[in-house]
Write a protein that holds these residues in place. Structure first.
Motif, PDB file in Angstrom:
ATOM      1  N   LEU A 287       0.833  -1.120   0.076  1.00 32.50           N
ATOM      2  CA  LEU A 287      -0.180   0.226  -0.225  1.00 32.50           C
ATOM      3  C   LEU A 287       0.844   1.346  -0.197  1.00 32.50           C
ATOM      4  CD1 LEU A 287      -3.026  -0.851   2.303  1.00 32.50           C
ATOM      5  CD2 LEU A 287      -3.054  -0.676  -0.275  1.00 32.50           C
ATOM      6  N   PRO A 288       2.171   1.246   0.534  1.00 30.09           N
ATOM      7  CA  PRO A 288       2.871   2.536   0.435  1.00 30.09           C
ATOM      8  C   PRO A 288       3.275   2.813  -0.845  1.00 30.09           C
ATOM      9  CG  PRO A 288       3.816   1.117   2.321  1.00 30.09           C
ATOM     10  CD  PRO A 288       2.728   0.136   1.792  1.00 30.09           C
ATOM     11  N   LEU A 289       3.389   2.060  -1.596  1.00 31.72           N
ATOM     12  CA  LEU A 289       3.608   2.310  -3.068  1.00 31.72           C
ATOM     13  C   LEU A 289       2.558   3.149  -3.881  1.00 31.72           C
ATOM     14  CD1 LEU A 289       5.600   2.215  -5.591  1.00 31.72           C
ATOM     15  CD2 LEU A 289       4.720   0.053  -6.137  1.00 31.72           C
ATOM     16  N   ILE A 290       1.129   2.363  -3.556  1.00 36.41           N
ATOM     17  CA  ILE A 290      -0.285   3.061  -4.193  1.00 36.41           C
ATOM     18  C   ILE A 290      -0.379   4.585  -3.701  1.00 36.41           C
ATOM     19  CG2 ILE A 290      -2.522   3.030  -4.132  1.00 36.41           C
ATOM     20  CD1 ILE A 290      -2.267   0.044  -4.325  1.00 36.41           C
ATOM     21  N   PHE A 291       0.282   4.982  -2.322  1.00 36.24           N
ATOM     22  CA  PHE A 291      -0.072   6.201  -1.893  1.00 36.24           C
ATOM     23  C   PHE A 291       1.343   7.082  -2.072  1.00 36.24           C
ATOM     24  CE2 PHE A 291      -3.563   4.346   0.224  1.00 36.24           C
ATOM     25  CZ  PHE A 291      -4.590   5.069   0.252  1.00 36.24           C
ATOM     26  N   ARG A 292       2.424   6.434  -2.699  1.00 38.35           N
ATOM     27  CA  ARG A 292       3.556   7.510  -3.193  1.00 38.35           C
ATOM     28  C   ARG A 292       3.069   8.727  -3.696  1.00 38.35           C
ATOM     29  NH1 ARG A 292       8.294   4.854  -6.199  1.00 38.35           N
ATOM     30  NH2 ARG A 292       8.628   4.061  -3.714  1.00 38.35           N
ATOM     31  N   GLY A 293       3.568  10.049  -3.265  1.00 36.77           N
ATOM     32  CA  GLY A 293       3.344  11.386  -3.800  1.00 36.77           C
ATOM     33  C   GLY A 293       2.059  11.903  -2.885  1.00 36.77           C
ATOM     34  N   TYR A 294       1.374  11.069  -1.849  1.00 37.21           N
ATOM     35  CA  TYR A 294       0.366  11.511  -1.298  1.00 37.21           C
ATOM     36  C   TYR A 294       0.820  12.977  -0.511  1.00 37.21           C
ATOM     37  CZ  TYR A 294      -3.791  11.174   1.773  1.00 37.21           C
ATOM     38  OH  TYR A 294      -4.968  11.184   2.484  1.00 37.21           O
ATOM     39  N   SER A 295       1.418  13.303   0.124  1.00 41.61           N
ATOM     40  CA  SER A 295       1.977  14.435   0.727  1.00 41.61           C
ATOM     41  C   SER A 295       1.703  15.883  -0.119  1.00 41.61           C
ATOM     42  CB  SER A 295       3.212  14.429   1.559  1.00 41.61           C
ATOM     43  OG  SER A 295       4.387  14.233   0.633  1.00 41.61           O
ATOM     44  N   ALA A 296       2.499  15.351  -1.470  1.00 36.99           N
ATOM     45  CA  ALA A 296       2.189  16.324  -2.514  1.00 36.99           C
ATOM     46  C   ALA A 296       0.917  16.735  -3.031  1.00 36.99           C
ATOM     47  CB  ALA A 296       3.104  16.028  -3.692  1.00 36.99           C
ATOM     48  N   HIS A 297       0.130  15.334  -2.914  1.00 39.36           N
ATOM     49  CA  HIS A 297      -1.141  15.412  -3.358  1.00 39.36           C
ATOM     50  C   HIS A 297      -2.016  16.340  -2.542  1.00 39.36           C
ATOM     51  CE1 HIS A 297      -4.287  13.865  -6.100  1.00 39.36           C
ATOM     52  NE2 HIS A 297      -5.139  13.968  -5.222  1.00 39.36           N
ATOM     53  N   ILE A 298      -1.881  16.063  -1.373  1.00 38.83           N
ATOM     54  CA  ILE A 298      -2.363  16.720  -0.290  1.00 38.83           C
ATOM     55  C   ILE A 298      -2.342  18.152  -0.251  1.00 38.83           C
ATOM     56  CG2 ILE A 298      -2.782  17.209   2.340  1.00 38.83           C
ATOM     57  CD1 ILE A 298      -2.401  14.232   2.565  1.00 38.83           C
ATOM     58  N   PHE A 299      -0.998  18.820  -0.319  1.00 36.10           N
ATOM     59  CA  PHE A 299      -0.585  20.019  -0.349  1.00 36.10           C
ATOM     60  C   PHE A 299      -1.284  20.914  -1.707  1.00 36.10           C
ATOM     61  CE2 PHE A 299       2.203  23.582  -1.691  1.00 36.10           C
ATOM     62  CZ  PHE A 299       2.254  23.993  -0.599  1.00 36.10           C
ATOM     63  N   MET A 300      -1.302  19.945  -2.822  1.00 32.29           N
ATOM     64  CA  MET A 300      -2.050  20.444  -4.011  1.00 32.29           C
ATOM     65  C   MET A 300      -3.606  20.741  -3.634  1.00 32.29           C
ATOM     66  SD  MET A 300      -2.280  18.949  -7.651  1.00 32.29           S
ATOM     67  CE  MET A 300      -3.048  17.492  -7.261  1.00 32.29           C
ATOM     68  N   GLU A 301      -4.153  19.563  -2.911  1.00 31.17           N
ATOM     69  CA  GLU A 301      -5.506  19.949  -2.786  1.00 31.17           C
ATOM     70  C   GLU A 301      -5.824  20.964  -1.638  1.00 31.17           C
ATOM     71  OE1 GLU A 301      -8.375  18.108  -3.728  1.00 31.17           O
ATOM     72  OE2 GLU A 301      -7.226  17.267  -5.081  1.00 31.17           O
ATOM     73  N   ILE A 302      -5.046  21.059  -0.901  1.00 36.99           N
ATOM     74  CA  ILE A 302      -5.521  22.194   0.294  1.00 36.99           C
ATOM     75  C   ILE A 302      -5.061  23.726  -0.209  1.00 36.99           C
ATOM     76  CG2 ILE A 302      -4.579  23.189   2.694  1.00 36.99           C
ATOM     77  CD1 ILE A 302      -4.152  20.292   3.505  1.00 36.99           C
ATOM     78  N   PHE A 303      -4.190  23.730  -1.080  1.00 39.29           N
ATOM     79  CA  PHE A 303      -3.689  25.034  -1.461  1.00 39.29           C
ATOM     80  C   PHE A 303      -3.900  25.094  -2.815  1.00 39.29           C
ATOM     81  CE2 PHE A 303      -1.068  24.466   2.279  1.00 39.29           C
ATOM     82  CZ  PHE A 303      -1.509  25.494   3.243  1.00 39.29           C
TER      83      PHE A 303
END
Length: 84
Positions: free
Chosen positions: A68-84
């Motif tokens: 599962l960590p591979l599927i969620f790779r880049g999650y932090s960048a994705h969250i940053f993009m969604e929030i801002f």
């Protein structure tokens, strides 16, 4: 503050939200949607790289390769993009 808006079905109370409230609620909505859109984006990119595989085959290969960590790779960048 709340104000009443007239409609054909009666009155509806509408809350007037501050800019901060709108920002926080939009950020929370972005966090909720990124739980789905981040893994689906990873599957989409991997499927574009190997078009002969189906979506389920790509998901199985990703989970076998890195879990599962591979599927969620880049999650932090994705969250940053969604929030801002």
């Amino acid at each position: 503050q709340a104000r009443a808006l007239g409609s054909t079905y009666g009155y509806v109370k509408v809350a007037v939200l501050s800019g901060l409230s709108v920002f926080v609620s939009g950020s929370c909505a972005g966090l909720c949607t990124s739980v789905i859109t981040c893994p689906s984006g990873m599957v989409k990119v991997q499927q574009q790289c190997s078009p002969d595989l189906t979506m389920l085959q790509v998901i199985k290969a990703l989970i076998r390769k890195g879990g599962l960590p591979l599927i969620f790779r880049g999650y932090s960048a994705h969250i940053f993009m969604e929030i801002f």
